[in-house]
Design a protein around this motif. Sequence first.
Motif, PDB file in Angstrom:
ATOM      1  N   LEU A 501       0.869  -1.178   0.000  1.00 28.83           N
ATOM      2  CA  LEU A 501       0.000   0.000   0.000  1.00 28.83           C
ATOM      3  C   LEU A 501       0.904   1.226   0.000  1.00 28.83           C
ATOM      4  O   LEU A 501       1.722   1.402   0.902  1.00 28.83           O
ATOM      5  N   GLU A 502       0.771   2.044  -1.025  1.00 30.85           N
ATOM      6  CA  GLU A 502       1.571   3.262  -1.128  1.00 30.85           C
ATOM      7  C   GLU A 502       0.776   4.446  -0.595  1.00 30.85           C
ATOM      8  O   GLU A 502      -0.376   4.653  -0.972  1.00 30.85           O
ATOM      9  N   ILE A 503       1.405   5.189   0.299  1.00 28.59           N
ATOM     10  CA  ILE A 503       0.855   6.467   0.769  1.00 28.59           C
ATOM     11  C   ILE A 503       1.750   7.537   0.163  1.00 28.59           C
ATOM     12  O   ILE A 503       2.918   7.661   0.523  1.00 28.59           O
ATOM     13  N   GLN A 504       1.197   8.302  -0.765  1.00 27.92           N
ATOM     14  CA  GLN A 504       2.023   9.192  -1.565  1.00 27.92           C
ATOM     15  C   GLN A 504       2.616  10.322  -0.734  1.00 27.92           C
ATOM     16  O   GLN A 504       3.782  10.654  -0.901  1.00 27.92           O
ATOM     17  N   ARG A 505       1.840  10.908   0.153  1.00 22.92           N
ATOM     18  CA  ARG A 505       2.367  11.948   1.048  1.00 22.92           C
ATOM     19  C   ARG A 505       1.782  11.720   2.432  1.00 22.92           C
ATOM     20  O   ARG A 505       0.609  12.001   2.680  1.00 22.92           O
ATOM     21  N   ALA A 506       2.611  11.172   3.300  1.00 23.15           N
ATOM     22  CA  ALA A 506       2.127  10.827   4.640  1.00 23.15           C
ATOM     23  C   ALA A 506       1.854  12.097   5.431  1.00 23.15           C
ATOM     24  O   ALA A 506       2.675  13.020   5.455  1.00 23.15           O
ATOM     25  N   ARG A 507       0.677  12.127   6.058  1.00 23.91           N
ATOM     26  CA  ARG A 507       0.292  13.259   6.894  1.00 23.91           C
ATOM     27  C   ARG A 507       0.020  12.764   8.309  1.00 23.91           C
ATOM     28  O   ARG A 507      -0.049  11.565   8.559  1.00 23.91           O
ATOM     29  N   ALA A 508      -0.147  13.711   9.217  1.00 21.66           N
ATOM     30  CA  ALA A 508      -0.351  13.338  10.616  1.00 21.66           C
ATOM     31  C   ALA A 508      -1.618  12.511  10.777  1.00 21.66           C
ATOM     32  O   ALA A 508      -1.656  11.569  11.582  1.00 21.66           O
ATOM     33  N   GLN A 509      -2.660  12.826   9.988  1.00 22.56           N
ATOM     34  CA  GLN A 509      -3.906  12.064  10.122  1.00 22.56           C
ATOM     35  C   GLN A 509      -3.797  10.665   9.530  1.00 22.56           C
ATOM     36  O   GLN A 509      -4.720   9.861   9.677  1.00 22.56           O
ATOM     37  N   ASP A 510      -2.693  10.367   8.835  1.00 20.89           N
ATOM     38  CA  ASP A 510      -2.497   9.017   8.311  1.00 20.89           C
ATOM     39  C   ASP A 510      -1.965   8.058   9.366  1.00 20.89           C
ATOM     40  O   ASP A 510      -1.829   6.863   9.099  1.00 20.89           O
ATOM     41  N   GLU A 511      -1.604   8.556  10.546  1.00 21.61           N
ATOM     42  CA  GLU A 511      -1.139   7.664  11.604  1.00 21.61           C
ATOM     43  C   GLU A 511      -2.256   6.705  12.001  1.00 21.61           C
ATOM     44  O   GLU A 511      -3.438   7.044  11.968  1.00 21.61           O
ATOM     45  N   GLY A 512      -1.865   5.511  12.363  1.00 21.22           N
ATOM     46  CA  GLY A 512      -2.856   4.545  12.820  1.00 21.22           C
ATOM     47  C   GLY A 512      -2.422   3.135  12.501  1.00 21.22           C
ATOM     48  O   GLY A 512      -1.292   2.865  12.083  1.00 21.22           O
ATOM     49  N   THR A 513      -3.335   2.222  12.711  1.00 19.85           N
ATOM     50  CA  THR A 513      -3.093   0.807  12.469  1.00 19.85           C
ATOM     51  C   THR A 513      -3.776   0.410  11.165  1.00 19.85           C
ATOM     52  O   THR A 513      -4.979   0.583  11.006  1.00 19.85           O
ATOM     53  N   TYR A 514      -2.991  -0.100  10.243  1.00 25.13           N
ATOM     54  CA  TYR A 514      -3.489  -0.534   8.952  1.00 25.13           C
ATOM     55  C   TYR A 514      -3.544  -2.062   8.939  1.00 25.13           C
ATOM     56  O   TYR A 514      -2.595  -2.734   9.382  1.00 25.13           O
ATOM     57  N   THR A 515      -4.625  -2.573   8.440  1.00 29.26           N
ATOM     58  CA  THR A 515      -4.830  -4.026   8.405  1.00 29.26           C
ATOM     59  C   THR A 515      -4.954  -4.463   6.953  1.00 29.26           C
ATOM     60  O   THR A 515      -5.752  -3.892   6.192  1.00 29.26           O
TER      61      THR A 515
END
Length: 1373
Positions: A501-515
């Motif tokens: 899974l590519e996150i093109q520009r990580a932001r603070a709201q992208d923090e968390g647990t991905y399943t």
Amino acid sequence: MMRRGSHWALAFMSLLLWRQSATIEVPNDPKILADLKQPPTITKQSVKDYIVDPRDNIIIECEAKGNPVPTFSWRRNGKFFNTVKDLRVTMRKRSGTLEIGFRNGGRPEDYEGEYQCFATNDHGVAMSNKILLRVSKAPLWPKEVLEPVVVSEGSSLVLPCNPPPGLPPPFTFWMSSMMIPIRQDKRVSMGLNGDMYFSNVVAQDAQNDYSCNARFLFTHTIQQKNPFTLKVLTNDPYNDTSYNDSDPYGGRKVAESTPTFLTPSGSESSKMVLRDQQLLLECIAAGLPTPAIKWFKKGGDLPAQKVKFENYNKTMKIVAVSEEDTGEYVCMATNHLGSIRHSIFVQVKAAPYWLDKPTNLVLAPEANGRLVCRANGNPKPSIRWLVNGIPINSSLPDPSRQLMGDTIIFRSVQMGSSAVYQCNASNQHGYLLANAFVSVIDMRPRILGPKNQLIKVIENNRTFLDCPFFGSPIPDLRWFKNGQGSGLDGGHYRAYVNGSLEIQRARAQDEGTYTCVASSILGMAENQVRLEVKEPSRIVGAPEHQSAIRGSTARFDCKVKFDPSLAATVTWTKDDKPIHLGWRLRKDEESLTVPNVNEGDEGTYTCTVETEIDRDSASARLTVLEEASLNPSLSSALPPDLPDPPMDLELSDPAARSVRLTWIPGNDHRSPVTEFLVQFVEDRWEPGRWQDLATYPGDLNSVILQLAPFVNYQFRVIAINQVGRSAASRPSPQYQTSSAAPDVIPRGLRGWGSQKDNMEITWEPLLDLEKNGPNLHYAVWWRRKDSDAEWSNVTTTGTKHVVHNTQTYVAYEMKIQARNDLGAGPESNVVIGHSGEDRPTGAPTELRLSKVDSTKANVHWKPVKQESVRGEFKEYRLHYWREASHVPALVFSKENKTKGFYTTVAEPSGILSDLVPFSRYKMFMVVANNGYQGPPSNTVEFSTKEGVPDAPSFFRIKRRGLDSIHLEWDKPLEPNGLLIGYQLKYQTANGSREGRPRVETFLPNVTEFTLRLPDRSSRYNFYLSALTQVGAGEVFAEESPFFGNEENFTDATGLVELTDASLASAFTLTPPPTPTTISTSPSTLPMSTTIEATTPTTTSTTATTSIEADPTTLPSVLVINKNIDKNVLDTHYAVAHGREIWNVTVEHNSNYANVSWRHNFPAGSSEFVLEFTLDRDKTMKTVPVSQQPPITVADLMAGAKYHLRVYSHELSNVTSKSVTFETKQAYIDQVDIATQGWFIGLMCAIALIILILLIVCFIKRSRGGKYPVRDKKDLPLDSVDHKDPDGSFEYQNQNKNSSDEDNKPLQGSQTSLEGNVKESDDSLVDYGEGGDGQFNEDGSFIGQYTVKKDKDETEGNESSEATSPVNAIYSLA
């Protein structure tokens, strides 16, 4: 013709099937491989032609892998080889390798033959190549008696060698009996067959020990033939002293002869060579003088990159022969008497070689796939398929398998269909054998990566969350965040088929647990990845370049910022090398100090901050200057300047493509040279234009320049330091490089059709510096793809060649080569191009629609035949347009739109979206290639359903009176249906709080509304939408303007606009005065402000202004009633324009606060209002002040939250942002101490003790004793506490006029340094409610006990009051 058409149809079906195949790639994971059942695979085997040493044991290798572990068997000469019965043969454990030993006798020759290995398990049989085993042989020379060879001087001679036929053939050479090699040169040399050739014999050749030797590689032995004795007959006596290289005949007259060939014989011969082998052609000539040999190729040039001349040009060798080397080669022998030629016709044949080698195929049940086996050779090889070592025609039938020439098609495979397939491609020159298994497996989804991985990424960086997985059938993988929502794919997320899974520009709201969840029909598996987004590490205060005098101290600052959750290190380097900190160099958190600077400290210092996931660095250079002169004018260091240009350019060490350039650097003017730029100019392609050649570090002044051939160069050098570039140096002498063949392949080779019956081959020309020599031209080859036709070619100087009379859209192979007068360059790889396309002949059929809603519809059609496309299939193109709207009298565009669908399935379909609701459409479809589109399909007419409308075309808010707001709007541009009305939602908005929403609905012909305001100061949020039967449409949101404390006018026509900005420059900032304490009575707090302006006459005019602007922004337009006095207008405009209040700060305690702010009002031009809003009940109080900030406001409620803003009294729209603060809790014990049991007991005990003391005193007095007492027995207590309604207290001394006598301390009591009475901590006065402490006759207290005032708080209030003692203190309650 029908046969050809069926072939194309079959190929097209094969292509479709291949696109739909679901080949599974098995990961190299030990756990997966341990559970995966797979057919055997040969991993190691001996070479096809296997020659062994008879003195060693024979080892024939055969290794294989598979699950379960395979077993091995052998065939010898086509029959089963029983290794168990032969005691000399053993097979290694868990391997098929054979070892044949001869310790107990036996002959290796008895085991010569053809061997083949078979590896077998439950899922198939793999087989090795056929291994031809032969034993090396080193036979002896035959016994023979050699007669002396007698030859006349000047004649030619051949001494035969005829070595014995060994296996492999021996290496031959000639030596004397003293083991001295026979000298070879242009006249005497050994041929390829081992014979010694003399072009002409001289007297010095006479000797009796010409011996041919054969060296056998396997046995490492050398065998020598009986020597030849050579006798040379001369006409004159031979004199040794007269011999020399220039006259080998010592002045004797020897008859000269024209050239003749010793080998090969005749005028022509032929030679056959296999592809990729080396071609050896030999021509040895006789004659006197010795002839020179030259080589040519008829109809073309010799391949310069592959050809080599050996044996004094008598042998020509071409390595890695290819089909292009076929042709007639001519060798020519020449001396001054004449020449002779011999033609050698070379044919290049080819053993089979792979074009498409079959590879292993892993499939899930019900999946499709194919095995392809394509090989080429000369002659064309035949393809034969086997399955598990048995010819496929003789094997058991498999309904899921279909043989189609060189391809096997698999459809809907089942468990149990696993097998190993062998492809054999053979012709008369050899064969190829490849094993490829088909493994049908089913396996539950598995996650292969580490569990619960933690990924840290820098904010705004791209990151990948990996989730490798495996399963059969291939599982579907989806990503979820925090266990919620649908799968993540889209926006700044991108999911890949490999599980990442590519996150093109990580932001603070992208923090968390991905399943990640992998699922198939057999089950599911999941894994979690924790993502943490960190702030980037940055150098916010970078070091700066410095120039320091020797002996002084230099300091580089480096202030860094990084994410506090990461561990960061700050390091320093000098000239990219670590700095060793010690007794001299010192480093602290934000700087590096270099004391006592010397010349060794000069260099580039780099500060680097680094965390586990990122780093940042910044550099600065330290320049060490000489000590200051005694002359005061030179005591400070001069600023750095541009360097002087380099001098004295010299060229040396010339070579074909390089030359050394040396120069003397100029003065750097206190800024070291960081690099030198070398430029060149040439006089052939772009004379007079200087071009950059290369840059070099500033510490070099001699470099080797890499040059291009066929260029006349001239160079110059530019020095660069931190200030900039120097002027260019004087040019160097010219340097001419020699010509050479091109060494660059032309770029951009492509073939495309500009017309239906041609193909244009185009390419990019070589750059001027890539031509390498004169007369540049290009050789281009082309031929039909997948055909055995000869290559067509052309030579041209342009960049395009057109091939005419081609068939429509046919694939061609192309290649290109650049050439000049010096030779040919490298050939390009083969590129595939196509001839021109034509208009498609077929049209899609049965165009229809399904599931039509308001904005989209599903489209279905029947596809066209592939051959009817007549070009590369691009898409099915749908043309559609809006024919009409079901909304009466609606104006719209009938724009023709298209949408493409790329699909090759048998039942194609697609989704047509972005339709306008409640409209009638027409559409038709065509098929398109790259250049044309075909005839249209049937036309389909359809209507979309009614939808929700667009937003109203406009929505305006006007204020008409003191208590109302007027709203206006218009109908949507696209109603998307029949309008049934409008819906207006509105609610009050005070900051972040919103009131209860209210809803108004209107008929479709109503487009205005007046709202009565219950509160003039309230603001409203409005949300307007149009309605159809489907529902409410897009919302048009507006917010009512902020009117502050102003009144508004009812006459909208009485407004004028002032925009003169020139008055703003008349005002300057005023420095803030000393703090002032303000306390305002509740009765003096106004809720609104009226501005009164007086003209110079006795008339006065009162006007209320309204500035419609956001309270946080500065208005540029002041709207005011036009009948106001002109002088007042000008005054207020001059004050308002450009005015601003900002930076409100509050320092607060329990019941007071120090308020400060900044503004740009002129001194004395405006009063300010402090607006306090109590958070718990929203009550609002204002405090007008005329003093400059800071201001102290007293009598606040303890422990309460306030919202504060500051605005101008005259221009209330000029306001600060609201700030929030909370006062401290009052230090008051809430427990009534008088009701506590311990306190009552203590008071009773004290009263009893006092009573006893009084009794004792009375007794002593009655006995005549003296007891000194003062007239005033007790100190005066504080007056009664006055408690405010909000619960705060003020303690004041009511007896302001008490005499000095009253304030004197008791005798024997301690006083402070100021003479004040020091009260005891347990004084009873502290507990008095007020007045003097008095006793009843029984000694008890008069009055009730109260809480002691907190001393600290009292002192705090006293200090606040002391700041401005002249101001009265008022309560805000």
